[in-house]
Motif scaffolding. Structure first.
Motif, PDB file in Angstrom:
ATOM      1  N   GLU A 392       0.820  -1.222   0.000  1.00  0.00           N
ATOM      2  CA  GLU A 392       0.000   0.000   0.000  1.00  0.00           C
ATOM      3  C   GLU A 392       0.856   1.275   0.000  1.00  0.00           C
ATOM      4  O   GLU A 392       0.334   2.384  -0.081  1.00  0.00           O
ATOM      5  N   ASN A 393       2.183   1.093   0.158  1.00  0.00           N
ATOM      6  CA  ASN A 393       3.058   2.287   0.208  1.00  0.00           C
ATOM      7  C   ASN A 393       2.934   3.109  -1.066  1.00  0.00           C
ATOM      8  O   ASN A 393       2.734   2.560  -2.147  1.00  0.00           O
ATOM      9  N   GLN A 394       3.054   4.418  -0.897  1.00  0.00           N
ATOM     10  CA  GLN A 394       2.977   5.293  -2.062  1.00  0.00           C
ATOM     11  C   GLN A 394       4.163   6.238  -2.076  1.00  0.00           C
ATOM     12  O   GLN A 394       4.581   6.737  -1.033  1.00  0.00           O
ATOM     13  N   ARG A 395       4.677   6.497  -3.278  1.00  0.00           N
ATOM     14  CA  ARG A 395       5.791   7.439  -3.443  1.00  0.00           C
ATOM     15  C   ARG A 395       5.318   8.581  -4.319  1.00  0.00           C
ATOM     16  O   ARG A 395       4.595   8.369  -5.281  1.00  0.00           O
ATOM     17  N   PHE A 396       5.774   9.778  -3.989  1.00  0.00           N
ATOM     18  CA  PHE A 396       5.351  10.964  -4.739  1.00  0.00           C
ATOM     19  C   PHE A 396       6.578  11.783  -5.127  1.00  0.00           C
ATOM     20  O   PHE A 396       7.449  12.013  -4.295  1.00  0.00           O
ATOM     21  N   PHE A 397       6.603  12.230  -6.370  1.00  0.00           N
ATOM     22  CA  PHE A 397       7.708  13.073  -6.866  1.00  0.00           C
ATOM     23  C   PHE A 397       7.154  14.374  -7.430  1.00  0.00           C
ATOM     24  O   PHE A 397       6.158  14.357  -8.151  1.00  0.00           O
ATOM     25  N   TYR A 398       7.830  15.460  -7.117  1.00  0.00           N
ATOM     26  CA  TYR A 398       7.461  16.755  -7.707  1.00  0.00           C
ATOM     27  C   TYR A 398       8.738  17.518  -8.004  1.00  0.00           C
ATOM     28  O   TYR A 398       9.716  17.405  -7.263  1.00  0.00           O
ATOM     29  N   GLN A 399       8.680  18.297  -9.038  1.00  0.00           N
ATOM     30  CA  GLN A 399       9.849  19.103  -9.395  1.00  0.00           C
ATOM     31  C   GLN A 399      10.151  20.131  -8.295  1.00  0.00           C
ATOM     32  O   GLN A 399       9.222  20.752  -7.766  1.00  0.00           O
ATOM     33  N   LEU A 400      11.427  20.284  -7.962  1.00  0.00           N
ATOM     34  CA  LEU A 400      11.795  21.292  -6.972  1.00  0.00           C
ATOM     35  C   LEU A 400      12.594  22.379  -7.669  1.00  0.00           C
ATOM     36  O   LEU A 400      13.762  22.197  -7.988  1.00  0.00           O
ATOM     37  N   ASP A 401      11.947  23.496  -7.943  1.00  0.00           N
ATOM     38  CA  ASP A 401      12.657  24.583  -8.612  1.00  0.00           C
ATOM     39  C   ASP A 401      13.127  25.578  -7.585  1.00  0.00           C
ATOM     40  O   ASP A 401      12.328  26.123  -6.840  1.00  0.00           O
ATOM     41  N   GLY A 402      14.443  25.824  -7.559  1.00  0.00           N
ATOM     42  CA  GLY A 402      14.994  26.863  -6.690  1.00  0.00           C
ATOM     43  C   GLY A 402      14.717  26.635  -5.212  1.00  0.00           C
ATOM     44  O   GLY A 402      14.528  27.603  -4.480  1.00  0.00           O
ATOM     45  N   GLU A 403      14.678  25.374  -4.776  1.00  0.00           N
ATOM     46  CA  GLU A 403      14.496  25.028  -3.351  1.00  0.00           C
ATOM     47  C   GLU A 403      13.260  25.668  -2.736  1.00  0.00           C
ATOM     48  O   GLU A 403      13.189  25.852  -1.528  1.00  0.00           O
ATOM     49  N   GLY A 404      12.295  26.075  -3.536  1.00  0.00           N
ATOM     50  CA  GLY A 404      11.087  26.713  -2.988  1.00  0.00           C
ATOM     51  C   GLY A 404      11.191  28.236  -2.992  1.00  0.00           C
ATOM     52  O   GLY A 404      10.185  28.929  -2.845  1.00  0.00           O
ATOM     53  N   ILE A 405      12.408  28.770  -3.162  1.00  0.00           N
ATOM     54  CA  ILE A 405      12.586  30.235  -3.105  1.00  0.00           C
ATOM     55  C   ILE A 405      11.802  30.909  -4.232  1.00  0.00           C
ATOM     56  O   ILE A 405      11.157  31.937  -4.050  1.00  0.00           O
ATOM     57  N   ARG A 406      11.828  30.288  -5.402  1.00  0.00           N
ATOM     58  CA  ARG A 406      11.154  30.850  -6.557  1.00  0.00           C
ATOM     59  C   ARG A 406       9.652  30.980  -6.292  1.00  0.00           C
ATOM     60  O   ARG A 406       9.051  32.014  -6.550  1.00  0.00           O
ATOM     61  N   LEU A 407       9.071  29.916  -5.745  1.00  0.00           N
ATOM     62  CA  LEU A 407       7.623  29.947  -5.479  1.00  0.00           C
ATOM     63  C   LEU A 407       7.309  30.860  -4.297  1.00  0.00           C
ATOM     64  O   LEU A 407       6.241  31.459  -4.224  1.00  0.00           O
ATOM     65  N   GLU A 408       8.258  30.965  -3.379  1.00  0.00           N
ATOM     66  CA  GLU A 408       8.094  31.897  -2.251  1.00  0.00           C
ATOM     67  C   GLU A 408       8.020  33.331  -2.796  1.00  0.00           C
ATOM     68  O   GLU A 408       7.161  34.120  -2.389  1.00  0.00           O
ATOM     69  N   LEU A 409       8.892  33.654  -3.745  1.00  0.00           N
ATOM     70  CA  LEU A 409       8.881  35.001  -4.339  1.00  0.00           C
ATOM     71  C   LEU A 409       7.583  35.244  -5.115  1.00  0.00           C
ATOM     72  O   LEU A 409       7.007  36.325  -5.059  1.00  0.00           O
ATOM     73  N   VAL A 410       7.118  34.203  -5.820  1.00  0.00           N
ATOM     74  CA  VAL A 410       5.854  34.346  -6.564  1.00  0.00           C
ATOM     75  C   VAL A 410       4.714  34.626  -5.584  1.00  0.00           C
ATOM     76  O   VAL A 410       3.891  35.520  -5.800  1.00  0.00           O
ATOM     77  N   SER A 411       4.669  33.889  -4.474  1.00  0.00           N
ATOM     78  CA  SER A 411       3.595  34.087  -3.477  1.00  0.00           C
ATOM     79  C   SER A 411       3.666  35.480  -2.866  1.00  0.00           C
ATOM     80  O   SER A 411       2.647  36.132  -2.654  1.00  0.00           O
ATOM     81  N   PHE A 412       4.882  35.923  -2.577  1.00  0.00           N
ATOM     82  CA  PHE A 412       5.080  37.262  -1.998  1.00  0.00           C
ATOM     83  C   PHE A 412       4.549  38.325  -2.976  1.00  0.00           C
ATOM     84  O   PHE A 412       3.791  39.217  -2.602  1.00  0.00           O
ATOM     85  N   LEU A 413       4.918  38.154  -4.228  1.00  0.00           N
ATOM     86  CA  LEU A 413       4.500  39.112  -5.263  1.00  0.00           C
ATOM     87  C   LEU A 413       2.976  39.118  -5.423  1.00  0.00           C
ATOM     88  O   LEU A 413       2.342  40.176  -5.488  1.00  0.00           O
ATOM     89  N   ARG A 414       2.401  37.925  -5.449  1.00  0.00           N
ATOM     90  CA  ARG A 414       0.941  37.828  -5.618  1.00  0.00           C
ATOM     91  C   ARG A 414       0.219  38.450  -4.432  1.00  0.00           C
ATOM     92  O   ARG A 414      -0.822  39.080  -4.579  1.00  0.00           O
ATOM     93  N   SER A 415       0.787  38.250  -3.232  1.00  0.00           N
ATOM     94  CA  SER A 415       0.166  38.821  -2.027  1.00  0.00           C
ATOM     95  C   SER A 415       0.191  40.335  -2.114  1.00  0.00           C
ATOM     96  O   SER A 415      -0.778  41.000  -1.769  1.00  0.00           O
ATOM     97  N   ILE A 416       1.303  40.892  -2.579  1.00  0.00           N
ATOM     98  CA  ILE A 416       1.420  42.354  -2.709  1.00  0.00           C
ATOM     99  C   ILE A 416       0.369  42.841  -3.705  1.00  0.00           C
ATOM    100  O   ILE A 416      -0.369  43.794  -3.454  1.00  0.00           O
TER     101      ILE A 416
END
Ligand code: CTP
Length: 450
Positions: A392-416
């Motif tokens: 029943e074990n499950q494994r999940f893979f997702y692309q990691l771009d810029g260690e999350g920093i890139r998406l952190e900047l996108v979220s910050f920008l969108r919040s502004i």
């Protein structure tokens, strides 16, 4: 009947898209348009898309050019679609010249002229641009500067390095970032600032930035004192500015999916959350007074290590015990710190170290199974859910771009842009992190190892 298929993101639909779709339609009798899903775009590094999938699908449909609109969800889907819909011609703009030649095995491939002078990327940058100033006393700031290159609508205005620190920041090799003489100079030329300095400098800098009407993204911890923490959050609220901690992991796709899966009960009721973050620094050569100027283990790693605990169990723990090993009794530089938390119906622990090494994993123990992110869990692209029955074990893979920093900047920008903190880290988590740090430095709930 000649069937034609084409694909794209179609964000902020523009004349270039319309021209291409018309030309594609003219190639045959039936046109199918594939619109990329959000996950698919993220996985191929396209992180700035402004409109939701539904908005983009509606925009394409409303043109009335396509006979059918479908969603593109995974790499390799084009081959499936060509076979499934009996496609004769695959077409796309000339910016992709050569890239889809491999589809020639299944149908004709035609590259159409791209319309010059317009793109979604340009529209996104024009529609909103934030000048981000960097206040830094360490090289980590370069990661933020580099990652900002991937975020449409964000430009680096320059950097201010508080003395006595002497640091020259670059945006890639040979490309120095403009250096401002004073914080007020930097603030004058910026709409927002990223604060990457030692925590004891945060309060003054953040206060000055907020008073000058600038949004703030600060490396955690925000401050080391709960009263100051509240003052800054209140000031940001009064001035309607975004103030948030930049815990990059909170924005990485794999980590976010892990948290949501665990919250949705896939491993049953959560009994324990245990995190470890260590990095062995070269401390032997440092004198005690030099250590004073470095981030200790809890200060450096604590916010990250505490994040999943507070996200999964909330911030209302009943009590905690901090066990620490200080480098020197006069210097609050901790080589190793462990904290045990007791929540009403669960327990949690963190282990953080700069003067010791351990397995940097994250384990969430549940009544039905457990969630596991292997080391280094804070920059993960992979996790597992494990159960008694291994099948029943499950494994999940997702692309990691810029260690999350890139998406952190996108979220910050969108919040502004949206004028709301909704996309940022929950403020209660930030407050709880400050409180733990404050207790540690004040010696509350702390046991010292000899
Ligand atoms: N296209 C075009 N002319 C343009 C822009 C896009 O012909 N000026 C075409 C692309 O070649 C593709 C389709 O429109 O076949 C969808 O492209 P998409 O990537 O959604 O648009 P872009 O504007 O290129 O988006 P971005 O800037 O985000 O890459």
């Amino acid at each position: 009947m000649t069937k034609v298929i084409t694909y794209g993101t179609y964000d902020m639909l523009h004349q270039g898209h319309i021209n291409l779709l018309k030309r594609a339609r003219d190639l045959g009798d039936h046109l199918i348009v594939g619109v990329t899903s959000e996950d698919f775009d993220k996985a191929r590094g396209k992180i700035n898309v402004r409109q939701s999938l539904m908005e983009r699908v509606e925009a394409v449909k409303s043109l009335g050019i396509a006979d059918e609109v479908i969603v593109e969800e995974y790499a390799g889907q084009k081959i499936d679609d060509i076979l499934r819909y009996g496609i004769d011609i695959f077409t796309v703009g000339s910016d992709w010249e050569g890239y889809f030649d491999y589809l020639g095995k299944w149908c004709r491939v035609i590259y159409l002229d791209r319309t010059e002078g317009i793109s979604s990327s340009e529209l996104r940058s024009e529609s909103y641009n934030v000048r981000l100033g960097i206040v830094a006393d360490n090289q980590y700031a370069e990661k933020i500067i580099r990652e900002s290159n991937y975020v449409n609508g964000l430009t680096i205005s320059g950097a201010y390095v508080p003395p006595p620190c002497n640091l020259a920041l670059a945006n890639g090799p040979g490309n120095a970032v403009h250096s401002f003489e004073s914080l007020s100079d930097l603030l004058e030329h910026s709409d927002a600032v990223s604060v990457v300095v030692k925590p004891h400098l945060h309060y003054q800098i953040i206060r000055a930035a907020l008073e000058a009407g600038k949004h703030v993204l600060c490396e955690p911890p925000l401050v080391l004192d709960s009263i100051q923490d509240e003052q800054l959050r209140q000031l940001a609220q009064e001035k309607e500015l975004v103030l948030t901690e930049g815990i990059k992991t909170a924005y990485s796709t794999a980590y976010r999916r892990f948290i949501r899966l665990v919250q949705s009960g896939r491993i049953g009721k959560i009994i324990s959350v245990d995190t470890t973050c260590t990095s062995k620094a070269d401390l032997e050569s440092k004198k005690p007074e030099e250590l004073e100027n470095l981030w200790g283990s809890l200060c450096g790693w604590g916010p990250m290590a505490l994040l999943p605990i507070f996200q999964l169990l909330g911030t209302n723990y009943k009590r905690k015990t901090i066990i620490t090993s200080l480098a020197d009794s006069d210097v609050k530089f901790d080589l190793f710190t462990k904290i045990d938390f007791l929540f009403p119906s669960a327990t949690a622990s963190i282990k953080v170290a700069k003067g010791a090494k351990s397995e940097g994993g994250l384990v969430v123990t549940g009544t039905e199974g457990y969630g596991y992110i292997p080391a280094p869990w804070w920059k993960t692209d992979y996790f597992e859910l494990r159960f008694e029955n291994p099948s029943e074990n499950q494994r999940f893979f997702y692309q990691l771009d810029g260690e999350g920093i890139r998406l952190e900047l996108v979220s910050f920008l969108r919040s502004i842009e949206a004028g709301s903190r909704e996309l940022c880290l929950d403020e209660d988590i930030g407050r709880a992190i400050t409180e733990v740090l404050q207790d540690f430095y004040q010696g509350k709930d702390v046991e010292y190892l000899a």
